[in-house]
Design a protein around this motif. Structure first.
Motif, mmCIF file in Angstrom:
data_model
loop_
_atom_site.group_PDB
_atom_site.id
_atom_site.type_symbol
_atom_site.label_atom_id
_atom_site.label_comp_id
_atom_site.label_asym_id
_atom_site.label_seq_id
_atom_site.Cartn_x
_atom_site.Cartn_y
_atom_site.Cartn_z
ATOM 1 N N GLU A 179 52.242 -25.732 -25.416
ATOM 2 C CA GLU A 179 50.841 -25.360 -25.550
ATOM 3 C C GLU A 179 50.199 -25.071 -24.194
ATOM 4 O O GLU A 179 49.372 -24.169 -24.067
ATOM 5 C CB GLU A 179 50.083 -26.460 -26.289
ATOM 6 N N LEU A 180 50.576 -25.818 -23.182
ATOM 7 C CA LEU A 180 50.077 -25.541 -21.838
ATOM 8 C C LEU A 180 50.548 -24.171 -21.361
ATOM 9 O O LEU A 180 49.770 -23.398 -20.789
ATOM 10 C CB LEU A 180 50.559 -26.627 -20.869
ATOM 11 N N ALA A 181 51.827 -23.865 -21.588
ATOM 12 C CA ALA A 181 52.364 -22.571 -21.178
ATOM 13 C C ALA A 181 51.695 -21.433 -21.937
ATOM 14 O O ALA A 181 51.381 -20.381 -21.364
ATOM 15 C CB ALA A 181 53.877 -22.540 -21.401
ATOM 16 N N TYR A 182 51.467 -21.642 -23.219
ATOM 17 C CA TYR A 182 50.810 -20.610 -24.031
ATOM 18 C C TYR A 182 49.388 -20.357 -23.517
ATOM 19 O O TYR A 182 48.958 -19.206 -23.370
ATOM 20 C CB TYR A 182 50.773 -21.041 -25.499
ATOM 21 N N THR A 183 48.652 -21.426 -23.241
ATOM 22 C CA THR A 183 47.289 -21.276 -22.740
ATOM 23 C C THR A 183 47.284 -20.532 -21.413
ATOM 24 O O THR A 183 46.433 -19.664 -21.173
ATOM 25 C CB THR A 183 46.618 -22.646 -22.581
#
Length: 462
Positions: free
Chosen positions: A231-235
């Motif tokens: 989720e951090l990478a996606y954001t």
């Protein structure tokens, strides 16, 4: 760096350095003691206003010793840029952001933030963490509170910049959210191999965000860890890849070198945010592949039953609240649907449908938007063959971005106020963006007439 690999599932990995810091601070505390310690942490990190402040930072004398030690050790280790960080490329990334100016803000509101809501697990956490369909200011302003310090001149490299300081604040806030939702250190759950752990929902013991997060409940097999590596990478991808992709779709694409520099600058941010290097991408092709894979997995979570039975999908509420916030700042009724229509154009039909942005829009507004987009792209292409700096698309996006920045970010009468040091940075950027050096003089004069009057914009502490 290299393309992402599937050697370990990033949904079950979070940010051990930050998680361990918060776990040390909250160890042995429960009830009000837990929330009082979090209040101390928030008070201390509020003093991280510039990168220079982090050099040799020490907690205030009143801070309990164990909290002071944990925060000081975290700052000392986490504030360092990676050895692969290239100051020249970081400077080039800053130049892109500054040169794009108000267009950057338009793309934040109409592309990056909407795309951030598509993975249902992430939207679910965002919904709980701020009740964002009711308080859109929180998401908009907290996002701007990181983007502006990071991307303004010297944000990551200068002592008087604020990017590193702001990213480290966000990193600890993420760790606090994870700790509360998991009711302990997330790493402890995963170390025990308890991927089947499910935390039941509780009745909140009192009002407030932190109590709501603690009582929320969580299903690790379905959701992974809260605010996990994936989720951090996606954001992060919504901040650099979606931004660059949107420029391409508007006919304002950058050179390959500029795109690479922009990705590099945000990769440095990703490192500071605790994202593992395998999830950082160095070119648009790799970014496109990773974004498609992560978004598909996040989308499938909704179809696969990630939402509790009977629970409403939080994504339409989040996206429509954002659209309403933008529409409120557009004076002409006929033009109010334009933010939604632009978001549809930049994010695509599938995402628009899942975000609940595929509702009916008046035929006149849709026709006017389509006519404007077609005419603008055609005229820009034709005239730029003779006048390289000419761009109606750029003009319109700057005017919209200026209005949204002034009204949604700089107005201090809104519930969530920006810190004064950040507000000053945004104000200085807005002043510097009054003139588009690439546009002919007559377009700058027209833009000035179309922009809202900032002399009446309140910056008082409401």
């Amino acid at each position: 760096m290299h393309d992402p690999v599937a050697s370990a599932d990033p949904r079950y990995r979070a940010d051990p350095p930050a998680d361990d810091t918060i776990a040390r601070i909250l160890a042995g505390l429960d009830g009000e003691g837990r929330y009082e310690a979090i209040a101390v942490v928030n008070r201390e990190i509020a003093a991280w206003t510039t990168n220079g402040v982090l050099d040799g930072w020490r907690a205030s004398p009143a801070t309990p010793a164990h909290i002071a030690a944990a925060l000081e050790e975290f700052v000392h280790a986490a504030r360092v840029l990676p050895d692969w960080a290239d100051p020249a490329r970081i400077g080039a990334a800053e130049a892109v952001f500054v040169e794009m100016s108000m267009l950057s803000c338009t793309l934040l509101f109409c592309a990056s933030l909407p795309e951030c809501y598509v993975p249902v697990d992430l939207a679910s956490v965002l919904h709980t963490a701020g009740q964002l369909e009711q308080h859109t200011d929180y998401r908009v302003r907290s996002t701007a509170a990181m983007i502006f310090p990071v991307m303004l001149r010297g944000g990551l490299t200068a002592p008087d910049g604020g990017g590193v300081a702001q990213v480290l604040k966000v990193r600890l806030i993420h760790a606090t959210i994870r700790h509360l939702i998991m009711r302990g250190n997330p790493a402890a759950v995963m170390a025990g191999g308890e991927t089947g752990a499910t935390l039941a929902e509780l009745a909140p013991k009192g009002p407030g965000l932190h109590r709501a997060l603690y009582a929320r409940g969580w299903n690790v097999p379905q959701h992974g860890l809260p605010i996990n590596q994936e989720e951090l990478a996606y954001t992060l991808l919504t901040f650099h890849y979606v931004f660059l992709r949107s420029l391409r779709r508007l006919g304002l694409g950058l050179t390959a070198a500029e795109e690479g520099a922009y990705l590099h600058g945000w990769n440095v941010v990703g490192h500071l945010l605790g994202i593992g290097e395998p999830l950082l991408v160095r070119d648009m092709a790799a970014a496109e592949r990773l974004f498609a894979r992560l978004q598909a997995r996040g989308r499938d979570a909704a179809n696969g039953g990630a939402l509790p039975y009977g629970a409403p999908d939080p994504r339409p509420a989040l996206a429509n609240a954002l659209m309403r916030a933008m529409q409120d700042e557009i004076p002409l009724r006929l033009l109010k649907p334009f933010p939604t229509l632009l978001t549809r154009y930049l994010c695509g039909r599938t995402n628009a449908r899942e975000l609940g942005l595929d509702g009916r829009v008046s035929l006149v507004s849709r026709a006017l938007f389509a006519l404007c987009m077609g005419a603008v792209r055609g005229i820009d292409w034709l005239v730029r063959r003779v006048v390289p700096g000419f761009s109606i698309s750029r003009l319109v996006s700057r005017v919209l971005g200026y209005r949204l920045t002034v009204k949604l970010l700089m107005d201090q009468t809104r519930p969530l106020k920006l810190p004064e040091v950040l507000l000053n940075g945004v104000a200085q950027a807005v002043q510097a963006w009054h003139h588009d050096p690439k546009a002919p003089a007559w377009m700058n004069r027209l833009e000035l007439r179309l922009r809202p009057d900032t002399s009446s914009t309140s910056r008082k502490q409401g």
